[in-house]
Write an enzyme that holds these catalytic residues in place. Structure first.
Site, PDB file in Angstrom:
ATOM      1  N   LYS A  31       0.811  -1.216   0.000  1.00  0.00           N
ATOM      2  CA  LYS A  31       0.000   0.000   0.000  1.00  0.00           C
ATOM      3  C   LYS A  31       0.847   1.270   0.000  1.00  0.00           C
ATOM      4  O   LYS A  31       2.035   1.249   0.327  1.00  0.00           O
ATOM      5  CB  LYS A  31      -0.994  -0.037   1.158  1.00  0.00           C
ATOM      6  CG  LYS A  31      -2.089  -1.073   0.903  1.00  0.00           C
ATOM      7  CD  LYS A  31      -3.223  -1.021   1.893  1.00  0.00           C
ATOM      8  CE  LYS A  31      -4.328  -2.008   1.465  1.00  0.00           C
ATOM      9  NZ  LYS A  31      -5.424  -2.075   2.445  1.00  0.00           N
ATOM     10  N   ARG A  48      -3.205 -10.487   4.579  1.00  0.00           N
ATOM     11  CA  ARG A  48      -3.589 -10.577   3.173  1.00  0.00           C
ATOM     12  C   ARG A  48      -2.470  -9.932   2.349  1.00  0.00           C
ATOM     13  O   ARG A  48      -2.216  -8.732   2.480  1.00  0.00           O
ATOM     14  CB  ARG A  48      -4.924  -9.855   2.953  1.00  0.00           C
ATOM     15  CG  ARG A  48      -5.465  -9.892   1.529  1.00  0.00           C
ATOM     16  CD  ARG A  48      -6.800  -9.174   1.463  1.00  0.00           C
ATOM     17  NE  ARG A  48      -7.362  -9.197   0.118  1.00  0.00           N
ATOM     18  CZ  ARG A  48      -7.062  -8.303  -0.832  1.00  0.00           C
ATOM     19  NH1 ARG A  48      -6.222  -7.319  -0.570  1.00  0.00           N
ATOM     20  NH2 ARG A  48      -7.605  -8.402  -2.027  1.00  0.00           N
TER      21      ARG A  48
END
Length: 259
Positions: A201, A237
């Site tokens: 991210k 994840r």
């Protein structure tokens, strides 16, 4: 959880697995590398993305789910659409992973209740590109997740089905994302399994000298995976399964050697 984006426009791997054959091959690879679960999604949630027609989402993901079911590969379905979740359940999916926490589709809680699948309720005040103000991000996310869980239970979802996700990077800036990671133990006080999704991210790119390229963030993601395990997370994840598997193996070995 190994991420399988069956999309042309995901932020780090869009288009890489947008055929059934390529998607299945990559899922098999992640499973062989140590993924416990393959998280299959057909709709991008990158900043600036628009909602996808449900028919197109299902055209992308259902043939992949059919093939993974034949191979007995455990899967979760990453969707905000109740009809897609129901179709995935029919194809053997074990988990519904809804980044809206069940708010985008009024029928989602019903599908979760009727199928009995585990349900990941993620926190978000808006899409990933949204910016909002928090007085205390850990306290507010914990409280808002508590309300969301209560709403799901009132709609018939069993408490034991619910997994919570603080929504790292979704309507949170970099500082807020780091605060949430630092507050994982507090979020565990909700009493539900906790999923952490920080892989590749933007806030990692802002920290690292390697900068903006998402694939350069895998080592940092693996460190977060190990620290999340230390904080008691149920799962992580990730895009790069081998790096995280190695980090978790090291963490496990060190914990096993503690006197």
């Amino acid at each position: 959880m190994g991420i399988l984006n069956v999309t042309p426009d995901s932020f780090s791997d869009g288009g890489a697995h947008d055929s059934v054959a390529a998607a299945v091959e990559y899922a098999v690879h992640m499973r062989e590398c140590g993924a416990d679960l393959i998280d299959v999604g057909g709709e991008s949630t990158r900043p600036g993305s628009e909602r996808l027609p449900v028919e197109e989402e299902q055209r992308r993901v259902l043939p992949v789910l059919d093939e993974l079911a034949k191979r007995r590969i455990p899967v979760s379905i990453d969707t905000m659409n109740a009809s897609t979740a129901a179709a995935a359940a029919e194809r053997g999916a074990a988990i519904i992973n809804d980044v809206s926490g069940g708010t985008a589709d009024a029928d989602m809680a019903r599908v979760a209740a009727e199928t009995g699948l585990m349900f990941i309720a993620m926190h978000s005040r808006g899409p990933s590109g949204t910016r909002t103000t928090y007085r205390d991000v850990v306290d507010e996310v914990r409280l808002e997740l508590e309300y969301r869980v209560a709403a799901l239970i009132m709609q018939g979802v069993h408490p034991g089905q619910i997994i919570v996700d603080p929504g790292i990077g979704f309507a949170k800036d970099s500082a807020q994302s780091w605060e949430l990671l630092g507050g994982l133990r507090e979020l565990r006080a909700l009493g539900h399994p906790l999923l952490v999704g920080a892989s590749r991210k933007r806030f990692l790119g802002e920290l690292l000298p390697t900068g903006a390229k998402p694939r350069k963030r895998d080592a940092a993601t693996a460190v977060i995976s190990a620290l999340s395990a230390e904080a008691g997370a149920w799962g992580v994840r990730v895009h790069d399964v081998p790096a995280t598997k190695a980090a978790l193996d090291v963490w496990s070995a060190m914990n096993g050697a503690v006197r």
